[in-house]
Design a protein around this motif. Structure first.
Motif, PDB file in Angstrom:
ATOM      1  N   ASP A 197       0.845  -1.186   0.000  1.00 34.33           N
ATOM      2  CA  ASP A 197       0.000   0.000   0.000  1.00 34.33           C
ATOM      3  C   ASP A 197       0.889   1.248   0.000  1.00 34.33           C
ATOM      4  O   ASP A 197       2.088   1.165   0.248  1.00 34.33           O
ATOM      5  CB  ASP A 197      -0.904   0.013   1.248  1.00 34.33           C
ATOM      6  CG  ASP A 197      -2.258   0.654   0.968  1.00 34.33           C
ATOM      7  OD1 ASP A 197      -2.343   1.510   0.057  1.00 34.33           O
ATOM      8  OD2 ASP A 197      -3.228   0.293   1.654  1.00 34.33           O
ATOM      9  N   ARG A 198       0.238   2.354  -0.303  1.00 39.02           N
ATOM     10  CA  ARG A 198       0.921   3.641  -0.218  1.00 39.02           C
ATOM     11  C   ARG A 198      -0.040   4.585   0.493  1.00 39.02           C
ATOM     12  O   ARG A 198      -1.221   4.617   0.180  1.00 39.02           O
ATOM     13  CB  ARG A 198       1.238   4.142  -1.635  1.00 39.02           C
ATOM     14  CG  ARG A 198       2.173   5.311  -1.645  1.00 39.02           C
ATOM     15  CD  ARG A 198       2.465   5.861  -3.030  1.00 39.02           C
ATOM     16  NE  ARG A 198       3.133   7.133  -2.848  1.00 39.02           N
ATOM     17  CZ  ARG A 198       3.055   8.158  -3.671  1.00 39.02           C
ATOM     18  NH1 ARG A 198       2.388   8.070  -4.788  1.00 39.02           N
ATOM     19  NH2 ARG A 198       3.675   9.292  -3.380  1.00 39.02           N
ATOM     20  N   PHE A 199       0.493   5.309   1.486  1.00 37.14           N
ATOM     21  CA  PHE A 199      -0.393   6.078   2.367  1.00 37.14           C
ATOM     22  C   PHE A 199      -0.194   7.575   2.218  1.00 37.14           C
ATOM     23  O   PHE A 199       0.929   8.054   2.009  1.00 37.14           O
ATOM     24  CB  PHE A 199      -0.110   5.706   3.831  1.00 37.14           C
ATOM     25  CG  PHE A 199      -0.404   4.271   4.160  1.00 37.14           C
ATOM     26  CD1 PHE A 199      -1.621   3.691   3.826  1.00 37.14           C
ATOM     27  CD2 PHE A 199       0.552   3.489   4.813  1.00 37.14           C
ATOM     28  CE1 PHE A 199      -1.890   2.359   4.138  1.00 37.14           C
ATOM     29  CE2 PHE A 199       0.290   2.160   5.121  1.00 37.14           C
ATOM     30  CZ  PHE A 199      -0.928   1.595   4.784  1.00 37.14           C
ATOM     31  N   HIS A 200      -1.289   8.309   2.402  1.00 38.71           N
ATOM     32  CA  HIS A 200      -1.203   9.770   2.460  1.00 38.71           C
ATOM     33  C   HIS A 200      -0.542  10.191   3.768  1.00 38.71           C
ATOM     34  O   HIS A 200      -0.446   9.412   4.717  1.00 38.71           O
ATOM     35  CB  HIS A 200      -2.604  10.375   2.336  1.00 38.71           C
ATOM     36  CG  HIS A 200      -3.125  10.345   0.940  1.00 38.71           C
ATOM     37  ND1 HIS A 200      -2.672  11.209  -0.037  1.00 38.71           N
ATOM     38  CD2 HIS A 200      -4.030   9.533   0.339  1.00 38.71           C
ATOM     39  CE1 HIS A 200      -3.300  10.947  -1.174  1.00 38.71           C
ATOM     40  NE2 HIS A 200      -4.120   9.926  -0.980  1.00 38.71           N
ATOM     41  N   TYR A 201      -0.097  11.409   3.790  1.00 38.63           N
ATOM     42  CA  TYR A 201       0.512  12.060   4.946  1.00 38.63           C
ATOM     43  C   TYR A 201      -0.315  11.789   6.216  1.00 38.63           C
ATOM     44  O   TYR A 201      -1.530  11.932   6.207  1.00 38.63           O
ATOM     45  CB  TYR A 201       0.561  13.561   4.639  1.00 38.63           C
ATOM     46  CG  TYR A 201       1.482  14.342   5.510  1.00 38.63           C
ATOM     47  CD1 TYR A 201       2.862  14.240   5.350  1.00 38.63           C
ATOM     48  CD2 TYR A 201       0.977  15.186   6.503  1.00 38.63           C
ATOM     49  CE1 TYR A 201       3.726  14.974   6.157  1.00 38.63           C
ATOM     50  CE2 TYR A 201       1.829  15.917   7.312  1.00 38.63           C
ATOM     51  CZ  TYR A 201       3.199  15.799   7.135  1.00 38.63           C
ATOM     52  OH  TYR A 201       4.048  16.509   7.934  1.00 38.63           O
ATOM     53  N   ALA A 202       0.367  11.369   7.294  1.00 35.40           N
ATOM     54  CA  ALA A 202      -0.331  11.040   8.547  1.00 35.40           C
ATOM     55  C   ALA A 202      -0.591  12.307   9.360  1.00 35.40           C
ATOM     56  O   ALA A 202       0.274  13.196   9.425  1.00 35.40           O
ATOM     57  CB  ALA A 202       0.514  10.068   9.361  1.00 35.40           C
ATOM     58  N   ARG A 203      -1.771  12.386   9.964  1.00 41.91           N
ATOM     59  CA  ARG A 203      -2.098  13.520  10.846  1.00 41.91           C
ATOM     60  C   ARG A 203      -2.709  12.997  12.140  1.00 41.91           C
ATOM     61  O   ARG A 203      -3.440  12.006  12.121  1.00 41.91           O
ATOM     62  CB  ARG A 203      -3.097  14.457  10.160  1.00 41.91           C
ATOM     63  CG  ARG A 203      -2.517  15.163   8.962  1.00 41.91           C
ATOM     64  CD  ARG A 203      -3.544  16.031   8.245  1.00 41.91           C
ATOM     65  NE  ARG A 203      -3.143  16.271   6.864  1.00 41.91           N
ATOM     66  CZ  ARG A 203      -2.217  17.146   6.492  1.00 41.91           C
ATOM     67  NH1 ARG A 203      -1.600  17.872   7.395  1.00 41.91           N
ATOM     68  NH2 ARG A 203      -1.875  17.290   5.216  1.00 41.91           N
ATOM     69  N   PRO A 204      -2.428  13.666  13.267  1.00 44.59           N
ATOM     70  CA  PRO A 204      -2.996  13.227  14.549  1.00 44.59           C
ATOM     71  C   PRO A 204      -4.515  13.157  14.461  1.00 44.59           C
ATOM     72  O   PRO A 204      -5.149  14.056  13.896  1.00 44.59           O
ATOM     73  CB  PRO A 204      -2.569  14.328  15.527  1.00 44.59           C
ATOM     74  CG  PRO A 204      -1.364  14.959  14.901  1.00 44.59           C
ATOM     75  CD  PRO A 204      -1.585  14.876  13.423  1.00 44.59           C
ATOM     76  N   GLY A 205      -5.085  12.085  15.007  1.00 47.71           N
ATOM     77  CA  GLY A 205      -6.541  11.977  15.076  1.00 47.71           C
ATOM     78  C   GLY A 205      -7.226  11.618  13.772  1.00 47.71           C
ATOM     79  O   GLY A 205      -8.444  11.540  13.706  1.00 47.71           O
ATOM     80  N   GLN A 206      -6.460  11.416  12.697  1.00 52.55           N
ATOM     81  CA  GLN A 206      -7.065  11.028  11.411  1.00 52.55           C
ATOM     82  C   GLN A 206      -6.657   9.621  11.043  1.00 52.55           C
ATOM     83  O   GLN A 206      -5.513   9.227  11.284  1.00 52.55           O
ATOM     84  CB  GLN A 206      -6.589  11.961  10.295  1.00 52.55           C
ATOM     85  CG  GLN A 206      -7.386  13.235  10.166  1.00 52.55           C
ATOM     86  CD  GLN A 206      -6.931  14.046   8.967  1.00 52.55           C
ATOM     87  OE1 GLN A 206      -6.314  13.518   8.036  1.00 52.55           O
ATOM     88  NE2 GLN A 206      -7.219  15.330   9.000  1.00 52.55           N
ATOM     89  N   ILE A 208      -5.377   6.656   8.695  1.00 56.51           N
ATOM     90  CA  ILE A 208      -4.461   6.569   7.561  1.00 56.51           C
ATOM     91  C   ILE A 208      -5.261   6.296   6.282  1.00 56.51           C
ATOM     92  O   ILE A 208      -6.097   5.400   6.261  1.00 56.51           O
ATOM     93  CB  ILE A 208      -3.463   5.419   7.830  1.00 56.51           C
ATOM     94  CG1 ILE A 208      -2.511   5.789   8.964  1.00 56.51           C
ATOM     95  CG2 ILE A 208      -2.680   5.045   6.583  1.00 56.51           C
ATOM     96  CD1 ILE A 208      -1.550   6.895   8.668  1.00 56.51           C
ATOM     97  N   PHE A 211      -3.527   5.577  -1.009  1.00 54.30           N
ATOM     98  CA  PHE A 211      -3.585   6.242  -2.311  1.00 54.30           C
ATOM     99  C   PHE A 211      -4.501   5.499  -3.278  1.00 54.30           C
ATOM    100  O   PHE A 211      -4.914   6.049  -4.290  1.00 54.30           O
ATOM    101  CB  PHE A 211      -2.185   6.274  -2.955  1.00 54.30           C
ATOM    102  CG  PHE A 211      -1.376   7.475  -2.601  1.00 54.30           C
ATOM    103  CD1 PHE A 211      -0.772   7.583  -1.359  1.00 54.30           C
ATOM    104  CD2 PHE A 211      -1.185   8.505  -3.513  1.00 54.30           C
ATOM    105  CE1 PHE A 211       0.000   8.695  -1.026  1.00 54.30           C
ATOM    106  CE2 PHE A 211      -0.417   9.621  -3.192  1.00 54.30           C
ATOM    107  CZ  PHE A 211       0.172   9.719  -1.945  1.00 54.30           C
TER     108      PHE A 211
END
Lengths: 213, 213
Positions: A197-206, A208, A211
């Motif tokens: 897999d390829r993942f978007h930028y990680a953000r706290p509380g969101q 994963i 793409f």
């Protein structure tokens, strides 16, 4: 789980330790570094230590042991001429690539004995490996002596990149499994990765996000 | 083949360049580095730059940017306490591992927000990641400032190794695909390697021999 301590590592038989310690840090990149010298000819050797160092400027690093037979020629040629190429090893090249680790006489080019072919692109001084699907032309920038074990970290600037257009995503990323690039397991194992897999930028509380979904 | 020059790399949009340059050196190791600080708590973060440096003494290196949000805590904790752990990322952990790259507040442990679990083994100061199939307890040895791009190469000594006995060959080598260790493609791609072959020591004039045939 099996537990091994530093004391046990120290006391291990040499080859056993080499095999274990070369495996424990995870997969390593699989590249052929090719160099040229006016005096001693052409050299190509497998390296598993090539690592991304930074994107702006575009830099890579690799570790070598200037006193060791196989990598000594690479080091000497780079110091003499400043240029080298980094060429991905693919699935269909692993025997040829592994053969470059044999200790040939100093004036013998591994290109003559391994089935690998050399080519020159855009007037770059060092040869590229024809078979490689991803190739980089690099210029020596600096080196750092790692005094803990007499190795040297070579820093190279990426001056040219070559790859098949079909493996690039619209955001710049190269899908390495489309190029059949391999990874190295230990000293002598070659593995073919398949993208999970390829993942978007990680953000706290969101959560994963993939793409692809 | 597509050809990209240094000038074109310089002029690229930032994220496009990050994606491209992070892919071109090949697959990278996939590890979680965990640290602890008496003052600011526990930290775990994904690193793709962990590399084998030498077997005797058993050393590894990784590159970090002390001024960058996510890796700054790792650096600070190591400088404060000297200890860190390196934990392989496996197939079933890639979402959790990627989530550690989110910019949490400094006093928040990623262990509380990512589904990763911490554990302490054999009185080692830094926590290990429970889920990891291969884990290393390391001690800070030295660092080298890479002045070309303000990164730092951290050298660690391997003090403890943990792994499932079944993945080790009789000659010491760990078969990483039995542990389902992944490799990183670029900044955000996770790939699962499958062993193609393992070769005996190469010698001039001899055909490459597989361990399995």
């Amino acid at each position: 789980m099996k537990h091994i301590t530093a004391k046990e590592i120290e006391r291990m038989e040499k080859v056993y330790r080499l095999n274990l310690i070369n495996s424990v840090t995870g997969y390593k990149s699989a590249n052929l570094i090719a160099t040229k010298s006016e005096k001693s000819g052409i050299n190509v050797a497998v390296f598993s230590s090539v690592t991304h160092l930074g994107s702006n400027p575009a830099l890579l690093g690799f570790v070598t042991r200037p006193t060791q037979d196989v990598s000594r020629n690479t080091y000497k040629n780079i110091k003499e001429n400043n240029y080298f190429t980094v060429n991905h090893i693919q699935k269909d090249m692993i025997e040829n690539a592994h053969q470059t680790a044999a200790k040939y006489e100093e004036d013998i080019s591994e290109f003559q004995h391994t089935g690998l072919k050399e080519e020159y692109l855009d007037d770059f001084f060092a040869p590229y490996v024809t078979q490689s699907n991803i190739k980089l032309g690099c210029e020596y920038v600096n080196e750092y002596a790692i005094k803990e074990n007499n190795t040297v970290l070579i820093i190279g600037a990426i001056k040219h990149i070559y790859f098949d257009e079909g493996i690039q995503a619209t955001d710049g990323w190269l899908r390495l499994d489309d190029a059949e690039t391999v990874a190295i397991n230990g000293l002598d194992g070659y593995a073919l990765p398949k993208l999970l897999d390829r993942f978007h930028y990680a953000r706290p509380g969101q959560e994963i996000k993939s793409f692809f979904k």
